[in-house]
Design a protein around this motif. Structure first.
Motif, PDB file in Angstrom:
ATOM      1  N   UNK A   8      -6.803   0.641   4.148  1.00 37.88           N
ATOM      2  CA  UNK A   8      -6.904   2.058   4.519  1.00 37.88           C
ATOM      3  C   UNK A   8      -8.373   2.494   4.527  1.00 37.88           C
ATOM      4  N   UNK A   9      -8.685   3.506   5.317  1.00 33.51           N
ATOM      5  CA  UNK A   9     -10.076   3.977   5.375  1.00 33.51           C
ATOM      6  C   UNK A   9     -10.457   4.828   4.163  1.00 33.51           C
ATOM      7  N   UNK A  10     -10.887   4.182   3.112  1.00 40.41           N
ATOM      8  CA  UNK A  10     -11.402   4.873   1.934  1.00 40.41           C
ATOM      9  C   UNK A  10     -10.341   5.567   1.095  1.00 40.41           C
ATOM     10  N   UNK A  11     -10.829   6.420   0.198  1.00 37.66           N
ATOM     11  CA  UNK A  11      -9.944   7.114  -0.742  1.00 37.66           C
ATOM     12  C   UNK A  11      -8.918   7.989  -0.030  1.00 37.66           C
ATOM     13  N   UNK A  12      -9.350   8.709   1.000  1.00 39.05           N
ATOM     14  CA  UNK A  12      -8.430   9.609   1.712  1.00 39.05           C
ATOM     15  C   UNK A  12      -7.312   8.808   2.389  1.00 39.05           C
ATOM     16  N   UNK A  13      -7.656   7.705   3.001  1.00 37.13           N
ATOM     17  CA  UNK A  13      -6.646   6.872   3.647  1.00 37.13           C
ATOM     18  C   UNK A  13      -5.686   6.261   2.643  1.00 37.13           C
ATOM     19  N   UNK A  14      -6.224   5.853   1.512  1.00 42.41           N
ATOM     20  CA  UNK A  14      -5.382   5.284   0.452  1.00 42.41           C
ATOM     21  C   UNK A  14      -4.443   6.346  -0.106  1.00 42.41           C
ATOM     22  N   UNK A  15      -4.953   7.561  -0.316  1.00 39.19           N
ATOM     23  CA  UNK A  15      -4.107   8.658  -0.808  1.00 39.19           C
ATOM     24  C   UNK A  15      -3.001   8.978   0.199  1.00 39.19           C
ATOM     25  N   UNK A  16      -3.321   8.939   1.476  1.00 43.75           N
ATOM     26  CA  UNK A  16      -2.315   9.170   2.525  1.00 43.75           C
ATOM     27  C   UNK A  16      -1.241   8.110   2.488  1.00 43.75           C
ATOM     28  N   UNK A  17      -1.639   6.845   2.266  1.00 45.14           N
ATOM     29  CA  UNK A  17      -0.675   5.761   2.170  1.00 45.14           C
ATOM     30  C   UNK A  17       0.228   5.955   0.959  1.00 45.14           C
ATOM     31  N   UNK A  18      -0.338   6.316  -0.176  1.00 46.62           N
ATOM     32  CA  UNK A  18       0.458   6.565  -1.384  1.00 46.62           C
ATOM     33  C   UNK A  18       1.509   7.632  -1.103  1.00 46.62           C
ATOM     34  N   UNK A  19       1.100   8.745  -0.481  1.00 49.43           N
ATOM     35  CA  UNK A  19       2.030   9.835  -0.201  1.00 49.43           C
ATOM     36  C   UNK A  19       3.110   9.393   0.787  1.00 49.43           C
ATOM     37  N   UNK A  20       2.733   8.649   1.807  1.00 49.96           N
ATOM     38  CA  UNK A  20       3.699   8.195   2.810  1.00 49.96           C
ATOM     39  C   UNK A  20       4.694   7.207   2.198  1.00 49.96           C
ATOM     40  N   UNK A  21       4.219   6.333   1.322  1.00 51.65           N
ATOM     41  CA  UNK A  21       5.120   5.387   0.666  1.00 51.65           C
ATOM     42  C   UNK A  21       6.110   6.122  -0.239  1.00 51.65           C
ATOM     43  N   UNK A  22       5.643   7.175  -0.890  1.00 51.78           N
ATOM     44  CA  UNK A  22       6.541   7.962  -1.749  1.00 51.78           C
ATOM     45  C   UNK A  22       7.625   8.644  -0.921  1.00 51.78           C
ATOM     46  N   UNK A  23       7.276   9.110   0.272  1.00 55.30           N
ATOM     47  CA  UNK A  23       8.265   9.744   1.151  1.00 55.30           C
ATOM     48  C   UNK A  23       9.242   8.732   1.719  1.00 55.30           C
ATOM     49  N   UNK A  24       8.793   7.484   1.854  1.00 49.18           N
ATOM     50  CA  UNK A  24       9.628   6.461   2.459  1.00 49.18           C
ATOM     51  C   UNK A  24      10.709   5.916   1.558  1.00 49.18           C
ATOM     52  N   UNK A  25      10.612   6.186   0.266  1.00 44.39           N
ATOM     53  CA  UNK A  25      11.616   5.654  -0.683  1.00 44.39           C
ATOM     54  C   UNK A  25      12.818   6.529  -0.744  1.00 44.39           C
TER      55      UNK A  25
END
Length: 166
Positions: free
Chosen positions: A149-166
């Protein structure tokens, strides 16, 4: 033929492989250097093997600017060394995100991570809806491949998206 990703920082084992074994190492220039449009790569192997490849394929021209840019980038060892460290650190952070989301790291390089999850197809679709793309594999329904992911913001976006996907 078995293809394996070569690490960004080749070990002595990889460096001697072309001379010691009937191995050809194919390296794309673009991913590591961030110059995907440059259309430059390498085939590294024993001289007799490379000669046979060259005879079979014929001339494989590269533009003068591509060769100039490639040579300059290869000479910038301090940048490459710093980038290897940053990529390894970022890959570790991505591993942490994926493990915390229930994935098991199956492999990869410092440019991408291959991870297993029992709901990989479902997560792939959920991530795509959040405009986050990862690669799925028809032949392995539990695997996804993630780019960094592109830096901290991209990583945070991935974390949030993974949480929504469960």
């Amino acid at each position: 033929m078995k293809l394996s990703p070569m690490p960004i920082r080749p070990s002595a084992r990889w460096r001697c492989a072309p001379a010691c074994l009937p191995v050809v190492i194919l390296r794309s220039f673009g991913k590591f250097y961030g110059l995907a449009g440059l259309r430059l790569g390498f085939a590294i192997g024993a001289p007799d093997v490379i000669s046979r490849i060259a005879a079979a394929l014929g001339p494989w021209p590269c533009s003068g600017p591509a060769l100039h840019i490639g040579a300059a980038a290869l000479r910038d060892r301090p940048w490459a060394d710093r980038t290897r460290c940053v990529l390894a650190e970022e890959a570790g952070k991505l591993d942490e995100v994926l493990v915390n989301a229930g994935f098991t790291i199956a492999g990869g390089t410092s440019l991408f991570r291959l991870a297993r999850h029992p709901d990989a197809f479902k997560l792939h679709a959920a991530l795509a809806r959040q405009h986050i793309w990862c690669r799925s594999f028809d032949w392995a329904g539990d695997l996804l491949r993630f780019g960094l992911p592109p830096g901290d913001a991209g990583r945070d976006r991935l974390v949030a998206a993974l949480a929504l996907g469960h």
